[in-house]
Write a protein that holds these residues in place. Structure first.
Motif, short mmCIF file in Angstrom:
data_model
loop_
_atom_site.label_atom_id
_atom_site.label_comp_id
_atom_site.label_asym_id
_atom_site.label_seq_id
_atom_site.Cartn_x
_atom_site.Cartn_y
_atom_site.Cartn_z
N ILE A 51 54.97 56.83 31.66
CA ILE A 51 53.86 57.32 30.86
C ILE A 51 54.38 57.65 29.47
O ILE A 51 55.37 58.37 29.31
N SER A 52 53.71 57.13 28.47
CA SER A 52 54.13 57.36 27.09
C SER A 52 53.68 58.74 26.63
O SER A 52 52.90 59.44 27.32
N SER A 53 54.13 59.13 25.46
CA SER A 53 53.72 60.41 24.91
C SER A 53 52.22 60.45 24.68
O SER A 53 51.60 61.53 24.72
N GLY A 54 51.62 59.29 24.49
CA GLY A 54 50.19 59.20 24.28
C GLY A 54 49.38 59.00 25.54
O GLY A 54 48.16 58.86 25.48
N GLY A 55 50.07 58.94 26.69
CA GLY A 55 49.36 58.83 27.95
C GLY A 55 49.16 57.42 28.48
O GLY A 55 48.47 57.22 29.49
N ILE A 56 49.77 56.43 27.85
CA ILE A 56 49.67 55.05 28.36
C ILE A 56 50.61 54.90 29.55
O ILE A 56 51.77 55.30 29.48
N THR A 57 50.09 54.33 30.62
CA THR A 57 50.85 54.24 31.87
C THR A 57 51.18 52.81 32.24
O THR A 57 50.44 51.87 31.90
N ASN A 58 52.27 52.65 32.96
CA ASN A 58 52.67 51.36 33.53
C ASN A 58 53.25 51.63 34.91
O ASN A 58 53.86 52.67 35.15
N TYR A 59 53.05 50.65 35.81
CA TYR A 59 53.48 50.83 37.19
C TYR A 59 54.20 49.59 37.72
O TYR A 59 53.92 48.46 37.31
N LEU A 60 55.10 49.84 38.65
CA LEU A 60 55.69 48.78 39.45
C LEU A 60 54.57 48.11 40.23
O LEU A 60 53.68 48.80 40.77
N ASP A 61 54.59 46.80 40.31
CA ASP A 61 53.48 46.09 40.96
C ASP A 61 53.22 46.60 42.38
O ASP A 61 52.06 46.72 42.80
N SER A 62 54.26 46.89 43.12
CA SER A 62 54.09 47.25 44.52
C SER A 62 53.46 48.63 44.73
O SER A 62 53.08 48.96 45.86
N VAL A 63 53.35 49.43 43.67
CA VAL A 63 52.76 50.76 43.82
C VAL A 63 51.41 50.87 43.10
O VAL A 63 50.76 51.92 43.19
N LYS A 64 51.02 49.82 42.40
CA LYS A 64 49.74 49.87 41.68
C LYS A 64 48.59 50.13 42.65
O LYS A 64 48.51 49.51 43.71
N GLY A 65 47.72 51.04 42.27
CA GLY A 65 46.59 51.39 43.11
C GLY A 65 46.91 52.45 44.14
O GLY A 65 46.00 53.00 44.78
N ARG A 66 48.20 52.77 44.32
CA ARG A 66 48.59 53.80 45.29
C ARG A 66 49.22 55.02 44.60
O ARG A 66 49.03 56.15 45.07
N SER A 78 55.72 66.52 34.53
CA SER A 78 55.27 65.20 34.91
C SER A 78 55.00 65.20 36.40
O SER A 78 55.69 65.90 37.16
N TYR A 79 54.02 64.41 36.82
CA TYR A 79 53.67 64.34 38.24
C TYR A 79 53.62 62.88 38.68
O TYR A 79 53.27 61.99 37.90
N LEU A 80 53.94 62.67 39.94
CA LEU A 80 53.73 61.36 40.56
C LEU A 80 52.98 61.58 41.86
O LEU A 80 53.54 62.09 42.83
N GLN A 81 51.70 61.24 41.85
CA GLN A 81 50.89 61.32 43.06
C GLN A 81 51.06 60.02 43.83
O GLN A 81 50.77 58.95 43.30
N MET A 82 51.52 60.14 45.06
CA MET A 82 51.79 58.96 45.88
C MET A 82 50.88 58.97 47.10
O MET A 82 50.98 59.88 47.93
#
Length: 121
Positions: A51-66, A78-82
């Protein structure tokens, strides 16, 4: 000295959820980009979410949507909801941040010590 500390890891059954937290502390600093990495036994460390300082996010393909990464800039958290966890998500999860430190605004990449997430089948 600036540091990151993770919390929230543990043992969960497949299909369950965990929320990881990462707290930044120590001295005079601001936090730029933040990320979560993981390293499973015998494998290389990989970027899970960013997550960037401006809130833009990127994810590993295998975790997208989860998985969902978020941050609280006021509290330097920072948080990671899994959700819908799978056995292949089992790994040590590391918090990472680019921090701007001190009077001369030095950029530092900082790592937390890691927290273990174990997903049983």
């Amino acid at each position: 000295q600036v540091q990151l500390v993770e919390s929230g890891g543990g043992l969960v059954q497949a299909g369950g959820s965990l929320r990881l937290s990462c707290a930044a502390s120590g001295g005079s600093f601001s936090v730029n980009a933040m990320g979560w990495y993981r390293q499973a036994p015998g494998k290389q460390r990989e970027l899970v979410a960013h997550i960037s300082s401006g809130g833009i996010t990127n994810y590993l393909d295998s975790v997208k949507g989860r998985f969902t990464i978020s941050r609280d800039n006021a509290k330097n958290l920072s948080y990671l909801q899994m959700n819908s966890l799978k056995p292949e998500d089992t790994a040590v999860y590391y918090c990472n941040a680019v921090m701007v430190v001190g009077y001369f605004s030095k950029y530092l990449e900082v790592w937390g010590p890691g927290t273990l997430v174990t997903v049983s089948s």
